[in-house]
Each structure stands twice: as C-alpha cells, then as structure tokens.
Design a protein around this motif. Structure first.
Motif, PDB file in Angstrom:
ATOM      1  N   LEU A   1     108.953  16.825  13.972  1.00 30.21           N
ATOM      2  CA  LEU A   1     108.910  16.653  12.518  1.00 30.21           C
ATOM      3  C   LEU A   1     109.009  15.167  12.201  1.00 30.21           C
ATOM      4  O   LEU A   1     109.778  14.448  12.850  1.00 30.21           O
ATOM      5  CB  LEU A   1     110.128  17.355  11.897  1.00 30.21           C
ATOM      6  CG  LEU A   1     109.955  18.812  11.485  1.00 30.21           C
ATOM      7  CD1 LEU A   1     111.315  19.471  11.345  1.00 30.21           C
ATOM      8  CD2 LEU A   1     109.202  18.892  10.166  1.00 30.21           C
TER       9      LEU A   1
ATOM     10  N   VAL B   1     118.348  16.126   6.193  1.00 25.23           N
ATOM     11  CA  VAL B   1     117.063  16.061   6.899  1.00 25.23           C
ATOM     12  C   VAL B   1     117.200  15.240   8.182  1.00 25.23           C
ATOM     13  O   VAL B   1     116.788  15.670   9.269  1.00 25.23           O
ATOM     14  CB  VAL B   1     115.969  15.444   5.986  1.00 25.23           C
ATOM     15  CG1 VAL B   1     114.675  15.248   6.750  1.00 25.23           C
ATOM     16  CG2 VAL B   1     115.753  16.328   4.751  1.00 25.23           C
TER      17      VAL B   1
ATOM     18  N   LEU C   1     111.659  21.853   5.504  1.00 27.90           N
ATOM     19  CA  LEU C   1     111.079  21.487   6.805  1.00 27.90           C
ATOM     20  C   LEU C   1     109.579  21.734   6.832  1.00 27.90           C
ATOM     21  O   LEU C   1     108.821  20.920   7.373  1.00 27.90           O
ATOM     22  CB  LEU C   1     111.765  22.263   7.937  1.00 27.90           C
ATOM     23  CG  LEU C   1     113.261  21.982   8.148  1.00 27.90           C
ATOM     24  CD1 LEU C   1     113.757  22.694   9.401  1.00 27.90           C
ATOM     25  CD2 LEU C   1     113.546  20.487   8.243  1.00 27.90           C
TER      26      LEU C   1
ATOM     27  N   TRP D   1     106.562  19.176   7.652  1.00 29.98           N
ATOM     28  CA  TRP D   1     105.618  19.545   8.716  1.00 29.98           C
ATOM     29  C   TRP D   1     104.185  19.356   8.234  1.00 29.98           C
ATOM     30  O   TRP D   1     103.299  18.981   8.988  1.00 29.98           O
ATOM     31  CB  TRP D   1     105.891  21.005   9.091  1.00 29.98           C
ATOM     32  CG  TRP D   1     105.367  21.457  10.410  1.00 29.98           C
ATOM     33  CD1 TRP D   1     104.316  22.281  10.617  1.00 29.98           C
ATOM     34  CD2 TRP D   1     105.886  21.144  11.705  1.00 29.98           C
ATOM     35  NE1 TRP D   1     104.148  22.507  11.966  1.00 29.98           N
ATOM     36  CE2 TRP D   1     105.109  21.802  12.654  1.00 29.98           C
ATOM     37  CE3 TRP D   1     106.956  20.344  12.151  1.00 29.98           C
ATOM     38  CZ2 TRP D   1     105.335  21.719  14.021  1.00 29.98           C
ATOM     39  CZ3 TRP D   1     107.179  20.260  13.505  1.00 29.98           C
ATOM     40  CH2 TRP D   1     106.376  20.936  14.425  1.00 29.98           C
TER      41      TRP D   1
END
Ligand code: J2J
Length: 536
Positions: free
Chosen positions: A30, A89, A244, A248
């Motif tokens: 990521l 994050v 997420l 992505w």
C-alpha cells in the motif's frame, strides 16, 4: 499461516487463485506504487493537513525500521487502538511491512476488552493516542500493561506521558519483510456472538480482493475520494473499499472523526467526497437535517449497513440529499452482500442486494441445518474467498460456528428473494445491535451477575427510534434492587466499553429458563410485555 489460524483447504485456495480472486499481493505494498510514480499526490486529508503518498510511504518505512529496532517482528501481534488519524494509516502500513500482525481494537474499547485481547493473542505492543474526547488512553495503557505479561511496548501518538512516543520510533529504512500473501495480515474483531470478542484473521490475499472488488462495484477509482466518518478500525470503513481500499486504488482519503452533519457536510463539499460509509441511524439524521444545510451530494455514494435500515429513510436519500445509496449486509468475518449503484430505489430500500462475487456460496438453513424452501427465512451460512475458516485460537467456538463443510454460521436470519437478492429478517445470535455497535448479551449478563445486588441477569434488545435497538438489563435482585446508574457505574468500573452499558433496567422475581438451562428470552420478553400491558 500464523499458528492458531485456520487456513482455507488447498482445493479452495487453488480455486480462488486460479479464478483470479487472490492475486498474491501483500498489504505492505500500500502507498508504494503511487509514492514511486506520483509522490506528491495527496493520499490523506486530516483537518488542515494534506499528506502526500510520498510522505506517508517514507513515514511508514521509517516507522517499520524503528519497530524492527524495538524487536517487533514477523507474526508479532500488536494492538492498534487509534482514532481516524494519519497515524492510523502509517502504523498499519508500517506493521504490514514488518510482517507483524495488527489487532484492530475500536476506539470505544476499554480495559475489559483490551486486556482480554492482549492476553488472548499474546500482544507484544499496544499503540494508542494520548487523549481523545477527554479520555486518556495512557491511563488505560497503564492498566493493560499491568495485566498483560507479554506486552513489551506501549507507543503513544502524541504526548507519551510515561511511555514511548510513536514519533520517536524512527530509523533509516532497511529491507522490507516479504510475507506470504496467504498469511494473516491483521485481525479484525468480531461483532460478537457469545462472550468475549473473537479475532478474525484477514489475509493479504483475501483483503486485497475485498478492497479491489468493492472499489470496482462502488466506482471508486484513482479519482475517488473516500470519507471515513465511522472508525476506520471497522471493516465497513477500512476495506469496503474504505480507507485502505481507497489508497490501494491511488485515490484520496478524507479522515473525519464523527458522521455528524456539522462536521462532515462541509468536508464532503470542500473535498468533493465521492464515497462514504454510514450506519443507518446516521443516514436518518442526515436526511432529517438536510433542510438546515441544503447539501448537494449528487456526486456522493453512501454505503449503509451494519443494522436494520428503515425503508422510508432509504427512499428519501436521493430526493433529499441527492446522493446514491448502496445498502449493505456485511460482517467483519468476510461475508458481504450489497445493492449495486445502478439498483432501482425499491431494491435498495428493501434488500441488501447480491453477494460480492460469484465464488461466494450462500445457504439458508433451518434449525436442523437443512436448506429451507426457496424464499423462506432461515439462518444464513456463508463460504467464499473473503470469509474466514475459523477464528484465531478458538477451537471450541469454531466447532460451533463453522459447519464441517467450512461455511460460517452467521447467526443472521435472512431470505433470498426470487431475484436472488438477500433480505435480512432478523437474527438468532444473542447480541443487541445498538445502532450498528454490537453488544454481546452474554458478556453483559456475566458482568451484571458479578454485582452483589444481582442474583441473575438477562440482556434483551428493545426498540429505539434513533438507534434501532437499545439494551435492556433484566435482573433478579439480591436484597434491595440496585438502580440503573449504579449498575452502569459498576460495569464501567469493570472496564467495559460504554456502548455495552444497559440503557434500561427491569427487575423481575425470577427469570424463565428452557429445559436445557438457557434463559428463555422469548418467554421473558412476553412476560415483560404482559407486565407492561397490565400496568397500563
Ligand atoms: C441488519 N443487520 C445487519 C443489515 C450487518 C459492511 C457493513 C456492515 C458491517 C458490519 C461490515 C446488517 N441489517 N443491513 O463489516 O463491511 C449485522 C448482522 C451481522 C453483523 C456484523 C461491513 N448488516 N448487520 O456491521 O462485523 O447481525 O459488520 O452479522 O460489525 O451486523 O457486524 P460487523
């Protein structure tokens, strides 16, 4: 796979790979690609801060190196209890890169839940904020440290107090770990069935697929802007596609702290938010308060799920807010059904749509486990490329919740309509669904019985206009009955999260039991209704 997790049988894993669901990627990647190709691109907006992919990628690398320096390594469990924040994050990506396994606690969890988790998974580290909404997480961390023998580090985002500052965990990046994509990437917490929270292993492969497929269905691409208004530690806001999944896709994440209109309406317009996730109670509030704000959300899709949605509220979303509604049935365990963005308004109001993918297998069964007639109501069983095969370190529980064929017993009562759409009709599991927050009845009952003034206790869901359901404690008193406030203080003192405290209290002379010794909640409910009728 990490010891204590249940892998998919080889034939299923092969099939999910062959059919392209699992693509052999790892979540530590990521931020990486975008950071290399377009490092200035904005990844996360938090308040006035705008952080680029490049900045976050570097921060994650440096934190990963610092964590390695502290001795946090492959397969080590780390409890992460952070609010929606840049740190959330960075910490997740750093832990993925170390190959450690984040355990995603909710901000509302307290001593009882966190101590249980820490001991259950032998956590080596616990990552918290300093103070949020006047709650000091460092005090909680001190209590947890005293009770969790394996915990070696408490890291604090902000003022560390007696602990180590997360910022100080920093080093020059070294080699990243290359975990097996089929291994567990992190643990989500179960919405709860019986007793203590269960840990749900989510693998790199399965979560990457969930993020990719939900992003595609919700139209979230590189230009997408996702608003996290629910806690990002919840599956719905984390990976459907959520925080997420948006990263992505190389999109932009806007971090909110609450879904209240005064906070997020201006954000949605300012940032051009295209997708967000809400529990039904907040959709109702947004519709109700729309007049005050006159928002134009024509570019916005709202995913709603987690609890029963009033069809009347659903029907008003487009006319009043201008937004597209997508109605979800989801579980942190992996099952996901939802209405697609082009569904007609009645499908959205009345059903939870179709499963995530063709490899999802759904069965609807009666109490003996036999398939019901088409269209009839029964318990939903679920198997597929995102649905777990067993909870972590929970053999006995797994024997009850998984069928021998590897289906998850969801504990939800559903029917499949003649168009193949899922309709949630109720549930057989003993939880109170308090506005989407799940309160396991048994856990509250056990704690209530610990009070000297309580001989026996049962917990029931009661209807509530705003939240859908609230929690009613029914007790048999020992001597003089304690008051509700006293019981709430008592449960809080035992370290239970506030959302699990009962909203109402009833006292009865005795609780009805079934022949096998379980509290007969149906009879109890009838008894209470009757009492209420006759006192009118
Ligand atoms: C009634 N009950 C529902 C619905 C879930 C997306 C959306 C929600 C969750 C979630 C999630 C419901 N009507 N539409 O993880 O990714 C209840 C069921 C279910 C339980 C799961 C996601 N949608 N529920 O809510 O793990 O009882 O996940 O089993 O927190 O919520 O709760 P949880």
């Amino acid at each position: 796979m990490l010891d204590g997790c249940v892998p998919w049988p080889k034939e299923f894993a092969d099939r999910y790979r062959d059919e392209g669901y699992w693509q052999g990627v790892v979540l530590g990647d990521l931020l990486r690609t975008t950071s290399r190709e377009d490092s200035e691109r904005v990844a996360v907006v938090a308040g006035e801060e705008r952080l680029s992919y490049g900045t976050l990628d570097t921060r994650a690398d440096r934190l990963a190196a610092g964590l390695r320096g502290l001795g946090v390594g492959h397969h080590d469990r780390v409890i992460v209890q952070l609010p929606n924040s840049v740190e959330f994050v960075v910490v997740l990506v750093a832990l993925f890169r170390v190959g450690a396994v984040p355990v995603l606690a909710l901000p509302a969890h307290r001593r009882s839940e966190i101590c249980y988790l820490a001991r259950h998974c032998d956590a080596v580290a616990y990552i918290v904020p300093d103070i949020v909404d006047s709650f000091d997480y460092r005090e909680l961390a001190a209590e947890v440290s005293a009770e969790a023998p394996t915990l070696r580090h408490v890291l604090v985002a902000g003022d560390p107090g007696p602990f180590k500052a997360l910022d100080a965990v920093d080093d020059d990046p070294g080699e990243a770990a290359t975990p097996d994509p089929g291994d567990v990437a992190f643990f989500l917490l179960s919405g709860g069935t019986t007793g203590a929270p269960k840990l749900i292993p989510r693998t790199h492969d399965d979560y990457a697929f969930q993020m990719r497929a939900t992003a595609r269905e919700m139209g979230l691409d590189r230009d997408g802007v996702y608003l996290a208004a629910l806690p990002a530690a919840h599956n719905a806001a984390l990976g459907c596609p959520g925080v997420l999944g948006t990263l992505w896709q190389q999109g932009r994440v806007v971090l909110g702290r609450t879904p209240s209109p005064d906070e997020v309406f201006p954000l949605i317009e300012r940032e051009g938010v295209t997708l967000t996730t809400l529990m039904p109670a907040f959709v109702a509030l947004w519709v109700e308060l729309a007049d005050l704000y006159e928002p134009d959300f024509s570019g916005l899709t709202i995913e709603v799920g987690g609890a029963k949605l009033d069809p009347e509220v659903a029907r008003q979303v487009r006319p009043v807010l201008g937004a597209t509604l997508s109605h979800w049935f989801g579980m942190a365990e992996g099952p996901l059904c939802f209405t697609r963005r082009d569904a007609d308004p009645e499908t959205v109001a009345l059903t939870q749509g179709y499963p995530l993918c063709e490899a999802d297998e759904l069965r609807v069964v009666d109490e003996d486990g036999a398939d019901v007639a088409p269209g009839a109501v029964g318990e939903l069983l679920y198997r597929g490329p995102t649905t777990l095969r067993g909870y972590y370190r929970a053999e006995e529980h797994n024997a009850r919740t998984m069928t021998p064929e590897g289906f998850l017993r969801t504990g939800d009562l559903v029917r499949i309509d003649d168009e193949g759409r899922l309709v949630v009709e109720g549930r057989s599991k003993d939880v109170v669904n308090r506005g989407g927050e799940k309160v396991p009845a048994e856990e509250v009952e056990e704690n209530l019985r610990g009070h000297p003034g309580v001989r026996d206790a049962a917990v029931l869901a009661i209807p509530d206009r705003a939240l859908g359901e609230k929690t009613c404690a029914v007790i048999v008193a020992e001597g003089e009955a304690p008051a509700l406030a006293e019981l709430k203080d008592f449960l809080s003192g035992r370290g239970m999260a506030e959302f699990k405290l009962p909203d109402r209290l009833e006292t009865v002379p005795a609780l009805p039991y079934t022949s096998i010794g379980k509290i007969d909640k149906r009879a109890l409910r009838a008894q209470l209704d009757q009492g209420r009728e006759s006192s009118r």
